[in-house]
Write a protein that holds these residues in place. Structure first.
Motif, PDB file in Angstrom:
ATOM      1  N   PRO A   1       0.835  -1.208   0.000  1.00  0.00           N
ATOM      2  CA  PRO A   1       0.000   0.000   0.000  1.00  0.00           C
ATOM      3  C   PRO A   1       0.875   1.266   0.000  1.00  0.00           C
ATOM      4  CG  PRO A   1       0.040  -1.021   2.168  1.00  0.00           C
ATOM      5  CD  PRO A   1       0.834  -1.902   1.274  1.00  0.00           C
ATOM      6  N   ILE A   2       0.416   2.279  -0.682  1.00  0.00           N
ATOM      7  CA  ILE A   2       1.163   3.558  -0.688  1.00  0.00           C
ATOM      8  C   ILE A   2       0.689   4.348   0.534  1.00  0.00           C
ATOM      9  CG2 ILE A   2       1.727   5.633  -2.034  1.00  0.00           C
ATOM     10  CD1 ILE A   2       2.479   2.916  -3.389  1.00  0.00           C
ATOM     11  N   PRO A   3       1.603   4.733   1.424  1.00  0.00           N
ATOM     12  CA  PRO A   3       1.156   5.435   2.626  1.00  0.00           C
ATOM     13  C   PRO A   3       0.455   6.759   2.291  1.00  0.00           C
ATOM     14  CG  PRO A   3       3.542   5.108   2.629  1.00  0.00           C
ATOM     15  CD  PRO A   3       3.049   4.580   1.350  1.00  0.00           C
ATOM     16  N   SER A   4      -0.517   7.096   3.132  1.00  0.00           N
ATOM     17  CA  SER A   4      -1.283   8.330   2.868  1.00  0.00           C
ATOM     18  C   SER A   4      -0.409   9.566   3.041  1.00  0.00           C
ATOM     19  CB  SER A   4      -2.474   8.404   3.814  1.00  0.00           C
ATOM     20  OG  SER A   4      -1.974   8.340   5.139  1.00  0.00           O
ATOM     21  N   THR A   5       0.717   9.388   3.734  1.00  0.00           N
ATOM     22  CA  THR A   5       1.595  10.534   3.987  1.00  0.00           C
ATOM     23  C   THR A   5       2.528  10.827   2.813  1.00  0.00           C
ATOM     24  OG1 THR A   5       3.094   8.983   5.004  1.00  0.00           O
ATOM     25  CG2 THR A   5       1.663  10.219   6.491  1.00  0.00           C
ATOM     26  N   VAL A   6       2.384  10.069   1.705  1.00  0.00           N
ATOM     27  CA  VAL A   6       3.314  10.259   0.585  1.00  0.00           C
ATOM     28  C   VAL A   6       3.219  11.685   0.039  1.00  0.00           C
ATOM     29  CG1 VAL A   6       1.672   9.399  -1.153  1.00  0.00           C
ATOM     30  CG2 VAL A   6       4.140   9.233  -1.582  1.00  0.00           C
ATOM     31  N   ASP A   7       4.369  12.224  -0.300  1.00  0.00           N
ATOM     32  CA  ASP A   7       4.408  13.607  -0.774  1.00  0.00           C
ATOM     33  C   ASP A   7       3.936  13.699  -2.221  1.00  0.00           C
ATOM     34  OD1 ASP A   7       5.004  16.327  -0.848  1.00  0.00           O
ATOM     35  OD2 ASP A   7       7.015  15.924  -1.650  1.00  0.00           O
ATOM     36  N   ASP A   8       4.557  12.865  -3.101  1.00  0.00           N
ATOM     37  CA  ASP A   8       4.229  12.943  -4.519  1.00  0.00           C
ATOM     38  C   ASP A   8       4.098  11.511  -5.063  1.00  0.00           C
ATOM     39  OD1 ASP A   8       4.117  13.197  -7.218  1.00  0.00           O
ATOM     40  OD2 ASP A   8       5.944  14.411  -7.428  1.00  0.00           O
ATOM     41  N   PRO A   9       2.869  10.998  -5.150  1.00  0.00           N
ATOM     42  CA  PRO A   9       2.699   9.594  -5.567  1.00  0.00           C
ATOM     43  C   PRO A   9       3.281   9.300  -6.946  1.00  0.00           C
ATOM     44  CG  PRO A   9       0.607  10.570  -4.835  1.00  0.00           C
ATOM     45  CD  PRO A   9       1.595  11.677  -4.895  1.00  0.00           C
ATOM     46  N   SER A  10       3.415  10.309  -7.786  1.00  0.00           N
ATOM     47  CA  SER A  10       3.914  10.045  -9.144  1.00  0.00           C
ATOM     48  C   SER A  10       5.373   9.564  -9.110  1.00  0.00           C
ATOM     49  CB  SER A  10       3.773  11.292 -10.021  1.00  0.00           C
ATOM     50  OG  SER A  10       4.762  12.231  -9.667  1.00  0.00           O
ATOM     51  N   VAL A  11       6.104   9.940  -8.050  1.00  0.00           N
ATOM     52  CA  VAL A  11       7.506   9.481  -7.953  1.00  0.00           C
ATOM     53  C   VAL A  11       7.525   7.952  -7.838  1.00  0.00           C
ATOM     54  CG1 VAL A  11       9.591   9.551  -6.528  1.00  0.00           C
ATOM     55  CG2 VAL A  11       8.288  11.639  -6.904  1.00  0.00           C
ATOM     56  N   ILE A  12       6.594   7.416  -7.067  1.00  0.00           N
ATOM     57  CA  ILE A  12       6.539   5.955  -6.905  1.00  0.00           C
ATOM     58  C   ILE A  12       6.170   5.307  -8.237  1.00  0.00           C
ATOM     59  CG2 ILE A  12       5.295   4.056  -5.779  1.00  0.00           C
ATOM     60  CD1 ILE A  12       5.195   5.678  -3.287  1.00  0.00           C
ATOM     61  N   GLU A  13       5.206   5.894  -8.925  1.00  0.00           N
ATOM     62  CA  GLU A  13       4.775   5.288 -10.198  1.00  0.00           C
ATOM     63  C   GLU A  13       5.916   5.295 -11.210  1.00  0.00           C
ATOM     64  OE1 GLU A  13       2.301   3.408 -10.031  1.00  0.00           O
ATOM     65  OE2 GLU A  13       1.945   4.258  -8.062  1.00  0.00           O
ATOM     66  N   THR A  14       6.723   6.352 -11.201  1.00  0.00           N
ATOM     67  CA  THR A  14       7.870   6.405 -12.118  1.00  0.00           C
ATOM     68  C   THR A  14       8.888   5.321 -11.752  1.00  0.00           C
ATOM     69  OG1 THR A  14       7.542   8.781 -12.113  1.00  0.00           O
ATOM     70  CG2 THR A  14       9.572   8.003 -13.132  1.00  0.00           C
ATOM     71  N   LEU A  15       9.048   5.120 -10.449  1.00  0.00           N
ATOM     72  CA  LEU A  15      10.068   4.143 -10.006  1.00  0.00           C
ATOM     73  C   LEU A  15       9.608   2.691 -10.155  1.00  0.00           C
ATOM     74  CD1 LEU A  15      11.773   5.159  -6.635  1.00  0.00           C
ATOM     75  CD2 LEU A  15      12.807   4.837  -8.863  1.00  0.00           C
ATOM     76  N   ARG A  16       8.298   2.488 -10.142  1.00  0.00           N
ATOM     77  CA  ARG A  16       7.746   1.130 -10.054  1.00  0.00           C
ATOM     78  C   ARG A  16       8.381   0.132 -11.038  1.00  0.00           C
ATOM     79  NH1 ARG A  16       3.233  -0.874  -7.404  1.00  0.00           N
ATOM     80  NH2 ARG A  16       2.426   1.164  -6.855  1.00  0.00           N
ATOM     81  N   PRO A  17       8.450   0.476 -12.352  1.00  0.00           N
ATOM     82  CA  PRO A  17       9.026  -0.514 -13.277  1.00  0.00           C
ATOM     83  C   PRO A  17      10.493  -0.826 -12.985  1.00  0.00           C
ATOM     84  CG  PRO A  17       8.229   1.458 -14.453  1.00  0.00           C
ATOM     85  CD  PRO A  17       8.008   1.700 -13.012  1.00  0.00           C
ATOM     86  N   LEU A  18      11.201   0.162 -12.439  1.00  0.00           N
ATOM     87  CA  LEU A  18      12.622  -0.041 -12.129  1.00  0.00           C
ATOM     88  C   LEU A  18      12.766  -0.925 -10.887  1.00  0.00           C
ATOM     89  CD1 LEU A  18      15.361   1.017 -13.132  1.00  0.00           C
ATOM     90  CD2 LEU A  18      15.180   2.843 -11.446  1.00  0.00           C
ATOM     91  N   LEU A  19      11.857  -0.701  -9.930  1.00  0.00           N
ATOM     92  CA  LEU A  19      11.930  -1.470  -8.680  1.00  0.00           C
ATOM     93  C   LEU A  19      11.534  -2.921  -8.904  1.00  0.00           C
ATOM     94  CD1 LEU A  19      10.296   1.062  -6.213  1.00  0.00           C
ATOM     95  CD2 LEU A  19      12.519   0.002  -5.901  1.00  0.00           C
ATOM     96  N   HIS A  20      10.373  -3.106  -9.544  1.00  0.00           N
ATOM     97  CA  HIS A  20       9.868  -4.475  -9.677  1.00  0.00           C
ATOM     98  C   HIS A  20      10.145  -5.006 -11.072  1.00  0.00           C
ATOM     99  CE1 HIS A  20       7.755  -8.077  -9.041  1.00  0.00           C
ATOM    100  NE2 HIS A  20       6.794  -7.815  -9.873  1.00  0.00           N
ATOM    101  N   ARG A  21      11.072  -5.968 -11.133  1.00  0.00           N
ATOM    102  CA  ARG A  21      11.376  -6.552 -12.430  1.00  0.00           C
ATOM    103  C   ARG A  21      11.196  -8.048 -12.297  1.00  0.00           C
ATOM    104  NH1 ARG A  21      16.985  -4.027 -11.891  1.00  0.00           N
ATOM    105  NH2 ARG A  21      16.797  -5.815 -10.532  1.00  0.00           N
ATOM    106  N   PRO A  22       9.972  -8.522 -12.555  1.00  0.00           N
ATOM    107  CA  PRO A  22       9.712  -9.950 -12.335  1.00  0.00           C
ATOM    108  C   PRO A  22      10.644 -10.851 -13.124  1.00  0.00           C
ATOM    109  CG  PRO A  22       7.771  -8.819 -13.281  1.00  0.00           C
ATOM    110  CD  PRO A  22       8.835  -7.790 -13.113  1.00  0.00           C
TER     111      PRO A  22
END
Ligand code: 1VU
Length: 629
Positions: A604-625
């Motif tokens: 889950p993305i914490p509600s305290t996140v500053d800019d959720p788009s940063v996570i979305e940009t990172l997602r493909p780099l972080l998770h590489r099945p």
């Protein structure tokens, strides 16, 4: 009620009688009249009025008892193609000679000696020689780089450092002397002398403060065992904390001797004359406890193996060692078995060896995944025993005590707490959680003998790190739960410590190394799941504004920087330059979220996140099945 229940209950209800009885398993100069001194709680002392010598117990007493011709230590080195067996009498003579050499250099009771050595018998001889004269050794794992060695030198302030001309990693010869010289250059504390074991694979150039091992031993009169207080330190062993500065875990002489001797029978089912092979390194607590002290205290034979589970030269080496040296109990880290399985999925190489004497496989150092458990069990057809403990505890907290009574195995659990360990699982408010619910795994004080009495020169950090979270309990730093049968399930760390191939490493210190690069503005290192090493670190960095460097070039420099600052053992192979790191509005980097995404969890993305788009940009780099970089 079973045997285990009886022994466990007695250990907690009447620790005084329980541990005084266990203390009879070692020889004392002055036997302790009582087991536990609680007068300085939360600092507890075991066997406060006892006096003994640990080296005498590990070596000399077996010679005196008529076991002088029995093999004590078997050195098996596929990387050099050599081997050697030391009987107890030979080991005593070698240890006494080296202890004499140390004494000749002015090393005495309470002085520290740093040992930075590969897996050669001289490493164990140096440890025992320190114990013989009441000096305190601090072994530093050979895979640590000079800055890590320097920090330990500054904390332990040794009179002498013992090292070797080189270590051998597979086919690579790693010269140690330049690493040692660099560490001494970096350190504020300068040891008076360095003793260097010259190995045939590499001749180290010796300076004015360097002495050749062979030379000092040849000239030295043998030293006798010096009885010391049971509460005196036997050794300091550094372990990673959440910050860069490692923690100097202290082990006291009496507690260590009693607990290890007791554990050899109760946990590992090893007695005099039997053989134990622990595939680890003397630089880790597993090596201290179950390559060196434990088997020798028990009068058993220990195998010191210089090689890897695979590649030196093949995945059959552990089977060869077990067969050739008539091993009864083998102990290693799950990652070693994962490596063997990868090379030899069907375990075909076992067919080349007679493994009929092998009775148990013990695994610890990291979580044992059920797949590896099932593979090893089916292949060897012997009990495969997961157990859980820490550098701090010195011996297992949770295990299946086959020497007392074997319990049914539940894959995924190292079974139940051992006698002496009152394990609880608490919620953040300090309340026990119901069975099956995760919480912080703690141990009710006092900890049993053999566990750390404090941190070297840092009582305050000992209290802050381990005793302050929950009053009256030792905080293990691991989280997990108990089931309705009292089985313990260890699920992960509650801090930023990660476990890479059974090595406990601090992501904080890797971040410190990355942050030292001139182009890095900020960074995060997270541990992500890895099928071979359990976990591996991955780094993410944001470059300083205006940096016009090629990101790939910086990434390569950062990988190299961590190798130079911490050592190859950090295994940080991947660093990615990113535009931004995900943060809370108060500026805290969301490492847990990053880790969850990388591990493919539904994080889950914490509600305290500053800019959720940063996570979305990172997602493909972080998770590489597919596991690609
Ligand atoms: C219960 C309490 C505890 O937990 S005490 C800790 C218990 N842990 C252990 O016993 C450790 C178990 N792990 C191992 O023995 C090794 O990781 C095994 C499984 C043998 C695999 O070894 P290896 O293939 O070298 O991988 P690795 O991840 O250990 O090494 C990463 C890089 O570091 C290097 N390294 C390793 N040891 C040394 C050393 N002594 N001196 C110099 N370098 C060393 C390795 O060569 C490897 O380098 P590279 O990245 O391949 O270039």
């Amino acid at each position: 009620m079973g045997m285990y229940d009886d022994v466990f209950r007695t250990s907690l209800e009447d620790p005084e009688s329980f541990w005084l009885r266990a203390a009879q398993g070692v020889d004392w100069e002055v036997a302790p009249s009582r087991a536990l001194d609680s007068s300085g709680a939360p600092f507890y002392r075991w066997f406060p009025d006892g006096r003994l010598n640990v080296c005498f117990n590990a070596v000399d007493r077996h010679v005196e008892a008529g076991r002088g011709e029995q093999p004590a230590l078997v050195y098996d080195s596929p990387v050099t193609g050599t081997g050697r067996t030391y009987t107890y009498a030979q080991l005593r003579d070698e240890v006494a000679a080296f202890a004499g050499a140390l004494a000749g250099l002015g090393v005495g009771h309470g002085d520290r000696v740093v040992i930075y050595m590969p897996m050669v018998p001289e490493a164990a001889i140096a440890m025992l020689a320190c114990a013989r004269i009441g000096a305190v050794h601090s072994v530093v794992f050979g895979g640590f780089a000079p800055p890590e060695l320097a920090v330990r030198i500054d904390d332990a302030t040794p009179k002498v450092i013992v090292s070797a001309s080189c270590g051998i990693e597979g086919k690579r010869v790693i010269p140690y002397k330049p690493l040692l010289d660099r560490a001494i250059e970096l350190a504020g504390h300068k040891p008076q002398k360095r003793i260097i074991l010259q190995r045939p694979q590499e001749q180290a150039a010796l300076g004015p403060d360097d002495l050749d091992w062979a030379g000092v031993v040849a000239d030295a009169p043998p030293a006798d065992c010096v009885p010391v207080a049971a509460t005196d330190p036997l050794y300091i062993l550094y372990t990673s904390g959440t910050t860069g500065k490692p923690k100097g875990v202290v082990r006291d002489c009496g507690g260590c001797a009693v607990a290890l001797h007791w554990s050899m029978g109760a946990v590992y089912d090893i007695g005099p004359g039997e053989t134990m092979f622990t595939g680890s390194d003397v630089g880790w607590v597993v090596g201290h406890s179950y390559i060196v002290y434990g088997p020798l205290l028990a009068g058993a034979t220990t195998v010191l193996y210089e090689g890897k589970p695979v590649g030196t030269p093949d995945a059959g080496q552990f089977w060869r060692v077990a067969a050739e040296h008539r091993v009864k109990t083998m102990f290693t880290a799950p990652t070693a078995f994962r490596a063997i399985r990868k090379e030899d999925p069907k375990g075909a190489l076992t067919a080349d060896y007679d493994l009929s004497r092998l009775r148990y496989l013990f695994l610890a150092g990291e979580r044992l995944d059920p797949e590896t458990y099932h593979w090893a069990s089916a292949l060897l057809d012997i009990p495969v025993i997961d157990h859980w403990w820490q550098t701090e505890t010195g011996w297992p907290i949770v295990a299946n005590p086959v020497g007392i009574e074997a319990a049914p195995v539940k894959p995924g659990s190292p079974t139940r707490p051992l006698p002496g360990w009152d394990v609880r699982v608490l919620d953040p408010s300090g309340q026990p959680v119901p069975a099956g619910v995760d919480g912080a795994i703690v141990v009710k004080l006092p900890l049993p003998p053999g566990s750390l009495p404090t941190l070297w020169n840092d009582d305050a950090r000992f209290v802050a790190s381990y005793l302050s979270a929950y009053d009256g309990y030792y905080l293990t730093g691991d989280s997990g739960h108990l089931d309705e049968d009292g089985y313990v399930y260890v699920m992960g760390r509650t801090d930023d410590v990660i476990n890479v191939a059974g090595h406990r490493l601090s992501t904080g210190s890797m971040e410190e190394a990355l942050a030292a690069h001139p182009d890095v503005a900020e960074c995060a290192v997270i541990g992500v799941a890895d099928t071979l090493k359990g976990q591996v670190p991955r780094g993410f960095v944001v470059l300083k504004a205006g940096t016009a460097r090629d990101p790939e070039e910086v990434e390569a420099e950062l990988v190299q920087l961590v190798r130079e600052r911490i050592g190859a053992v950090a295994s940080l192979k991947e660093v990615a330059v990113v535009a931004a790191l995900p943060k809370t509005r108060s500026g805290k980097i969301l490492r847990k979220t990053m880790r969850g995404i990388a591990d493919g969890l539904d994080e889950p993305i914490p509600s305290t996140v500053d800019d959720p788009s940063v996570i979305e940009t990172l997602r493909p780099l972080l998770h590489r099945p597919d596991g690609t970089v």
